[in-house]
Design a protein around this motif. Sequence first.
Motif, mmCIF file in Angstrom:
data_model
loop_
_atom_site.group_PDB
_atom_site.id
_atom_site.type_symbol
_atom_site.label_atom_id
_atom_site.label_comp_id
_atom_site.label_asym_id
_atom_site.label_seq_id
_atom_site.Cartn_x
_atom_site.Cartn_y
_atom_site.Cartn_z
ATOM 1 N N ALA A 1 -19.826 24.377 -10.654
ATOM 2 C CA ALA A 1 -21.007 23.533 -10.444
ATOM 3 C C ALA A 1 -21.610 23.156 -11.784
ATOM 4 N N SER A 2 -22.255 22.007 -11.813
ATOM 5 C CA SER A 2 -22.827 21.492 -13.057
ATOM 6 C C SER A 2 -24.104 22.207 -13.479
ATOM 7 N N GLU B 1 -33.049 17.140 -7.859
ATOM 8 C CA GLU B 1 -31.894 16.960 -8.738
ATOM 9 C C GLU B 1 -30.580 17.089 -7.976
ATOM 10 N N ALA B 2 -29.613 16.295 -8.393
ATOM 11 C CA ALA B 2 -28.276 16.379 -7.814
ATOM 12 C C ALA B 2 -27.422 17.342 -8.641
ATOM 13 N N ILE B 3 -26.554 18.063 -7.981
ATOM 14 C CA ILE B 3 -25.622 18.986 -8.626
ATOM 15 C C ILE B 3 -24.213 18.516 -8.291
ATOM 16 N N THR B 4 -23.350 18.470 -9.284
ATOM 17 C CA THR B 4 -21.966 18.113 -9.024
ATOM 18 C C THR B 4 -21.130 19.383 -8.905
ATOM 19 N N VAL B 5 -20.200 19.354 -7.985
ATOM 20 C CA VAL B 5 -19.340 20.493 -7.677
ATOM 21 C C VAL B 5 -17.900 19.994 -7.680
ATOM 22 N N VAL C 1 -14.965 14.936 -7.444
ATOM 23 C CA VAL C 1 -16.254 15.557 -7.749
ATOM 24 C C VAL C 1 -17.203 15.298 -6.582
ATOM 25 N N TYR C 2 -17.856 16.336 -6.112
ATOM 26 C CA TYR C 2 -18.739 16.275 -4.959
ATOM 27 C C TYR C 2 -20.184 16.434 -5.437
ATOM 28 N N THR C 3 -21.098 15.641 -4.887
ATOM 29 C CA THR C 3 -22.494 15.645 -5.326
ATOM 30 C C THR C 3 -23.381 16.163 -4.207
ATOM 31 N N TRP C 4 -24.208 17.168 -4.523
ATOM 32 C CA TRP C 4 -25.081 17.828 -3.549
ATOM 33 C C TRP C 4 -26.530 17.756 -4.011
#
Length: 155
Positions: free
Chosen positions: A59-60, A68-72, A136-139
């Motif tokens: 995770a970023s 905030e968005a987190i990339t996984v 890349v997935y964004t959460w």
Amino acid sequence: MQCNLWIAICIICTYREAVYGLPNGAPTGTCTTMTPRHSNGTGFIASQTSASSPYTLMASKTNYNSTEAITVWVVDSRMVSERGYNGLLLQARKVNSNAPVGTWMNVPANTKLITCSVANDAVTHSNTMVKNESSVYTWKAGGNHGNIEFVITTA
């Protein structure tokens, strides 16, 4: 308010052999257990242990807030020629819970959003094309859920 983000490596199961699965994604009936129901033609295949999985979730960020968005992304430890996965079910969960939290957005090609508890709270495959570290997935949390972990099942 920031909360700790537990980047727990919860690789529930992976498969390296050919299976007759669900090429259009995981059904919502697997949202809680994240146990796949793939058949090899003679019966259902048992899950592989997470200890033997070549995959690691990254995770970023290690903390999150509600906006905030987190990339996984999924890191594959195998040789380059063997890397990739065909199917997945990906969620963010409150630690020690089996219900997904937050929402996923802007999913990469060959994947789609599904609804387990609330809209877009899980990601699954939309076909059997190989996905890899470039997927890349964004959460986004959308609220304070306390400590969370990302969990994935791959096939």
